[in-house]
Every structure is written in C-alpha cells, then in structure tokens.
Design a protein around this motif. Structure first.
Motif, PDB file in Angstrom:
ATOM      1  N   PRO A 215      27.335 -32.904  22.542  1.00 36.83           N
ATOM      2  CA  PRO A 215      27.225 -31.452  22.732  1.00 36.83           C
ATOM      3  C   PRO A 215      28.596 -30.800  22.896  1.00 36.83           C
ATOM      4  CG  PRO A 215      26.775 -32.568  24.773  1.00 36.83           C
ATOM      5  CD  PRO A 215      26.966 -33.655  23.756  1.00 36.83           C
ATOM      6  N   ASP A 216      28.611 -29.469  22.815  1.00 34.02           N
ATOM      7  CA  ASP A 216      29.869 -28.750  22.962  1.00 34.02           C
ATOM      8  C   ASP A 216      30.424 -28.903  24.373  1.00 34.02           C
ATOM      9  OD1 ASP A 216      29.877 -27.679  20.326  1.00 34.02           O
ATOM     10  OD2 ASP A 216      28.359 -26.232  20.929  1.00 34.02           O
ATOM     11  N   ILE A 217      29.539 -28.852  25.357  1.00 37.98           N
ATOM     12  CA  ILE A 217      29.944 -29.021  26.759  1.00 37.98           C
ATOM     13  C   ILE A 217      28.942 -29.944  27.428  1.00 37.98           C
ATOM     14  CG2 ILE A 217      30.455 -27.868  28.946  1.00 37.98           C
ATOM     15  CD1 ILE A 217      30.746 -25.250  27.347  1.00 37.98           C
ATOM     16  N   SER A 218      29.437 -30.942  28.112  1.00 34.34           N
ATOM     17  CA  SER A 218      28.539 -31.826  28.851  1.00 34.34           C
ATOM     18  C   SER A 218      29.045 -31.983  30.277  1.00 34.34           C
ATOM     19  CB  SER A 218      28.435 -33.202  28.172  1.00 34.34           C
ATOM     20  OG  SER A 218      29.692 -33.847  28.132  1.00 34.34           O
ATOM     21  N   PHE A 219      28.096 -32.130  31.189  1.00 29.59           N
ATOM     22  CA  PHE A 219      28.402 -32.355  32.601  1.00 29.59           C
ATOM     23  C   PHE A 219      27.859 -33.727  32.969  1.00 29.59           C
ATOM     24  CE2 PHE A 219      28.092 -27.810  31.958  1.00 29.59           C
ATOM     25  CZ  PHE A 219      29.220 -27.327  32.607  1.00 29.59           C
ATOM     26  N   GLU A 220      28.700 -34.522  33.611  1.00 27.74           N
ATOM     27  CA  GLU A 220      28.326 -35.889  33.951  1.00 27.74           C
ATOM     28  C   GLU A 220      28.570 -36.149  35.439  1.00 27.74           C
ATOM     29  OE1 GLU A 220      30.627 -38.425  31.460  1.00 27.74           O
ATOM     30  OE2 GLU A 220      29.593 -37.835  29.616  1.00 27.74           O
ATOM     31  N   SER A 221      27.702 -36.963  36.017  1.00 25.08           N
ATOM     32  CA  SER A 221      27.891 -37.379  37.412  1.00 25.08           C
ATOM     33  C   SER A 221      28.053 -38.887  37.441  1.00 25.08           C
ATOM     34  CB  SER A 221      26.705 -36.945  38.267  1.00 25.08           C
ATOM     35  OG  SER A 221      25.533 -37.639  37.869  1.00 25.08           O
ATOM     36  N   ARG A 222      28.780 -39.364  38.439  1.00 27.46           N
ATOM     37  CA  ARG A 222      29.018 -40.803  38.563  1.00 27.46           C
ATOM     38  C   ARG A 222      28.042 -41.369  39.582  1.00 27.46           C
ATOM     39  NH1 ARG A 222      35.072 -42.337  38.593  1.00 27.46           N
ATOM     40  NH2 ARG A 222      35.112 -40.822  40.295  1.00 27.46           N
ATOM     41  N   ASN A 223      27.291 -42.411  39.164  1.00 29.57           N
ATOM     42  CA  ASN A 223      26.295 -43.001  40.052  1.00 29.57           C
ATOM     43  C   ASN A 223      26.938 -44.035  40.981  1.00 29.57           C
ATOM     44  OD1 ASN A 223      26.697 -45.355  38.537  1.00 29.57           O
ATOM     45  ND2 ASN A 223      24.885 -45.001  37.264  1.00 29.57           N
ATOM     46  N   ALA A 224      26.095 -44.668  41.764  1.00 28.40           N
ATOM     47  CA  ALA A 224      26.594 -45.628  42.753  1.00 28.40           C
ATOM     48  C   ALA A 224      27.334 -46.796  42.116  1.00 28.40           C
ATOM     49  CB  ALA A 224      25.430 -46.148  43.600  1.00 28.40           C
ATOM     50  N   SER A 225      27.016 -47.101  40.866  1.00 28.16           N
ATOM     51  CA  SER A 225      27.669 -48.213  40.161  1.00 28.16           C
ATOM     52  C   SER A 225      28.973 -47.784  39.498  1.00 28.16           C
ATOM     53  CB  SER A 225      26.726 -48.785  39.096  1.00 28.16           C
ATOM     54  OG  SER A 225      25.519 -49.234  39.687  1.00 28.16           O
ATOM     55  N   THR A 233      23.923 -30.209  29.648  1.00 24.08           N
ATOM     56  CA  THR A 233      24.722 -29.939  28.458  1.00 24.08           C
ATOM     57  C   THR A 233      24.591 -28.474  28.067  1.00 24.08           C
ATOM     58  OG1 THR A 233      22.967 -30.409  26.847  1.00 24.08           O
ATOM     59  CG2 THR A 233      24.301 -32.282  27.584  1.00 24.08           C
ATOM     60  N   VAL A 234      25.569 -28.006  27.302  1.00 23.75           N
ATOM     61  CA  VAL A 234      25.528 -26.653  26.748  1.00 23.75           C
ATOM     62  C   VAL A 234      25.911 -26.743  25.276  1.00 23.75           C
ATOM     63  CG1 VAL A 234      26.445 -24.297  26.821  1.00 23.75           C
ATOM     64  CG2 VAL A 234      26.214 -25.611  28.949  1.00 23.75           C
ATOM     65  N   GLU A 235      25.066 -26.214  24.406  1.00 23.47           N
ATOM     66  CA  GLU A 235      25.377 -26.121  22.977  1.00 23.47           C
ATOM     67  C   GLU A 235      25.612 -24.655  22.631  1.00 23.47           C
ATOM     68  OE1 GLU A 235      26.035 -27.816  20.413  1.00 23.47           O
ATOM     69  OE2 GLU A 235      25.488 -29.885  20.873  1.00 23.47           O
ATOM     70  N   THR A 259      20.408 -36.729  24.562  1.00 23.89           N
ATOM     71  CA  THR A 259      20.723 -36.663  25.990  1.00 23.89           C
ATOM     72  C   THR A 259      19.610 -37.339  26.792  1.00 23.89           C
ATOM     73  OG1 THR A 259      19.621 -34.522  26.278  1.00 23.89           O
ATOM     74  CG2 THR A 259      21.960 -34.494  25.664  1.00 23.89           C
ATOM     75  N   PRO A 260      19.897 -37.754  28.025  1.00 28.53           N
ATOM     76  CA  PRO A 260      18.857 -38.377  28.862  1.00 28.53           C
ATOM     77  C   PRO A 260      17.679 -37.427  29.085  1.00 28.53           C
ATOM     78  CG  PRO A 260      21.031 -38.773  29.788  1.00 28.53           C
ATOM     79  CD  PRO A 260      21.218 -37.782  28.681  1.00 28.53           C
ATOM     80  N   ALA A 261      16.525 -37.963  29.306  1.00 27.02           N
ATOM     81  CA  ALA A 261      15.307 -37.162  29.454  1.00 27.02           C
ATOM     82  C   ALA A 261      15.407 -36.171  30.603  1.00 27.02           C
ATOM     83  CB  ALA A 261      14.102 -38.079  29.651  1.00 27.02           C
ATOM     84  N   ARG A 262      16.140 -36.518  31.659  1.00 24.95           N
ATOM     85  CA  ARG A 262      16.224 -35.654  32.833  1.00 24.95           C
ATOM     86  C   ARG A 262      17.378 -34.653  32.750  1.00 24.95           C
ATOM     87  NH1 ARG A 262      15.549 -39.165  38.237  1.00 24.95           N
ATOM     88  NH2 ARG A 262      15.364 -37.027  39.043  1.00 24.95           N
ATOM     89  N   SER A 263      18.131 -34.680  31.651  1.00 19.54           N
ATOM     90  CA  SER A 263      19.249 -33.750  31.494  1.00 19.54           C
ATOM     91  C   SER A 263      18.734 -32.324  31.302  1.00 19.54           C
ATOM     92  CB  SER A 263      20.090 -34.153  30.284  1.00 19.54           C
ATOM     93  OG  SER A 263      21.060 -33.168  29.988  1.00 19.54           O
ATOM     94  N   LYS A 264      19.405 -31.366  31.910  1.00 14.67           N
ATOM     95  CA  LYS A 264      19.070 -29.961  31.707  1.00 14.67           C
ATOM     96  C   LYS A 264      19.967 -29.425  30.591  1.00 14.67           C
ATOM     97  CE  LYS A 264      17.624 -27.246  34.796  1.00 14.67           C
ATOM     98  NZ  LYS A 264      17.443 -26.269  35.910  1.00 14.67           N
ATOM     99  N   ASN A 265      19.340 -28.995  29.510  1.00 17.51           N
ATOM    100  CA  ASN A 265      20.091 -28.583  28.330  1.00 17.51           C
ATOM    101  C   ASN A 265      19.996 -27.071  28.125  1.00 17.51           C
ATOM    102  OD1 ASN A 265      20.680 -31.332  27.636  1.00 17.51           O
ATOM    103  ND2 ASN A 265      18.570 -31.520  26.906  1.00 17.51           N
TER     104      ASN A 265
END
Length: 316
Positions: A215-225, A233-235, A259-265
């Motif tokens: 996508p043009d803009i994506s937001f990612e978070s780092r998990n415990a691992s 994401t934003v298109e 994108t993952p199923a739980r991602s807000k697009n």
C-alpha cells in the motif's frame, strides 16, 4: 459539489500543462531537424520495404511535398530518433500503440536514449508509421501536409493527457504523504523519528509508518516476538476520471487483499462513482475519504488524521 470542484481543478492543471508542452514547439523542432537532414534518402525504389502504399506515394509526389516530411526513413530515425514524434504524430499513434506494434519510442522522443537505435529497429518503426500514414493519405480527399501537422498537434495533446493521468496520481499520493509528514512534525503529542524511509511513531518505538507503493502508507506494530505486523493501511488513488474508476478500485482491492484480516484499511479517492460506492461497501475498507476535501478543507483533514492516529492507532 466537492467532486465537481476536484474535476474542475484537475482540468485547469491539465489544460495548463498540455498548453505549455504544445507551446514548447517540440513538433517544430522535429520538423526543422528533418528539413536540415542533408543525407540522401531513397524512398521510391523501396516503397514496399518501407511499407509506403504506391497510391499514397503518388499523391505526395504529385502535390510537390517533400517525402521526408511525410514518410519515415530508418536512416533519418537512426540519426535523429527524436523525429519519431513527427511521424508518430502524422500517424496519430499513441506511444503505447507504437510500443505494442514496433517497440517503445518514448526514450527516442524525450532524449533519454542511451545509444542510437539499430537500423533494424528503425526500419520496423518506420514501416509501422508509413503503413498507417499511407492509409490516412489514401483515405482522405486531397490530403495536405497541413493536415499532417494538425495530426501532430492533436497527438501531442493526447500523449500529454495520458501522461498527466499518471502525474496526477503521483502528485495526489505525494501530497497526502507530505501533509502527513508535516502534521506529524507539528504535533507535539507524537514523537516521530525518521529512519531512512521509515518514520517511527510513539515513544516506545513499537509503532512505525512506512511510505511505499502497495500500500501507499502502512502502519505496523511490533509484537512480543519483535516481529512487525501491519495493523492499518492507506491507499491513495487521486484520479478523477470516472471511466478509470473501477480499474483504480481493482488496484485498491488487490492491495487490501494482501493485508492481514484484522488490518484497518482506508482509501483516499479522487472520485467515487455509484458503482464504486457499491463495491467499496462490499470490500474490506474501514473508511474512504475525498482527496480534494482532505487537502483543501481543514475539517475534512482533521477528520482524516483523527480517524487514523486517534481512533485506529490510538496515539493522539
């Protein structure tokens, strides 16, 4: 009303740029180069080889028109690839059409060609132009060189219009990205660190924003691992041409499908047709926003960044 203003503004910008390119007189430059070419060019004994129809040739000779101003010759094209614009224009062929028939000539015409094309390539391109030009001449009643010049100007306009569709899309995407970056820098509630093409958000460094292509803009978070996962994401699709709306929507759908199923697009769009609206409602799109409004109306912009950074990411 908003969409109409967006279309009107795009039309203004497109008209200015196309007019500027036509005033640049690239057609006259190509014509002058052809006229100044002093090497002898053999046409008449090579009509079949050059794909020139005898009837079209006869018309040009009887009208007293210099053949090199009408029909392409591989020797001239090889010496001056930029003259492709002249013959392609007379033939009213788009760059895309020529590429599908004889190979790309865009680099010939814009001067980015690294080395002269081979004579074989020039012959193939010349044959393509001449075959079409011959049909134009034989299919017209009293074709003149002035008719050819008019075709060139029309082709330049059409070519620039096609190129501008891509430019408009790129500029819309860049405008959204630039304004987000400016908003982040001015927002004291967010600690932003720039690491190459990645902006890290939040004091703990476990949330980042990436500017990309799909996508043009994506937001990612780092998990415990310690692994990064896309959470939003934003298109951005800024075109306002309704005819290409569903094609742009297809590109959005393809991007969101990865994108993952739980991602807000989210989608930022230049235009939304009724059919687009129906399909958007069926897709995995959390919300869509009007590009024109978020770039020109403060309330719409605040709604956009509030949705992203407050309701979705919860960092404001």
């Amino acid at each position: 009303m908003v969409e109409r203003e967006a279309r009107l503004e795009e039309a203004r910008q497109r008209a200015l740029i196309i007019s500027e390119h036509i005033r640049g007189r690239s057609d006259l430059e190509a014509r002058q180069t052809i006229g100044n070419f002093t090497e002898p060019l053999e046409f008449e004994r090579r009509l079949a080889d050059l794909a020139i129809a005898p009837e079209a040739w006869g018309h040009i000779v009887n009208a007293g028109i210099d053949p090199r101003l009408v029909f392409a010759h591989p020797a001239l094209l090889q010496a001056h690839p930029k003259t492709s614009l002249h013959y392609r224009g007379i033939a009213t062929l788009s760059l895309k059409r020529v590429q599908s028939m004889a190979g790309q000539v865009k680099s010939w015409e814009d001067g980015t060609l690294r080395r002269p094309p081979t004579r074989a390539r020039c012959l193939e391109v010349a044959r393509t132009y001449n075959a079409v030009i011959s049909v134009i001449i034989t299919g017209a009643d009293g074709w003149t060189l002035e008719n050819g010049y008019r075709n060139i100007l029309a082709t330049i306009g059409i070519t620039e219009d096609g190129a501008l569709r891509n430019i408009v899309g790129q500029e819309g995407e860049a405008a959204v990205k630039d304004r987000i970056a400016e908003w982040l820098a001015a927002n004291a509630a967010i600690t932003a660190q720039v690491d190459g093409a990645i902006t890290l958000l939040g004091g703990d460094g476990n949330l980042r924003m990436i500017y990309g292509a799909e996508p043009d803009i994506s937001f990612e978070s780092r998990n415990a691992s310690g692994e990064w996962q896309i959470i939003a994401t934003v298109e951005v699709k800024s075109g306002t041409d309704s005819a290409g709306a569903l094609k742009r929507l297809g590109a959005i759908q393809k991007s969101f499908a990865e994108t993952p199923a739980r991602s807000k697009n989210f989608a930022v769009l230049g235009v939304v047709t009724p059919e687009m609206r129906r399909r958007l409602d069926e897709m995995n799109v959390a919300r869509d926003f009007s590009l024109y409004r978020i770039l020109n109306e403060e309330d719409a912009w605040n709604d956009f960044v509030g949705e992203i950074f407050h309701h979705t990411l919860r960092i404001v």
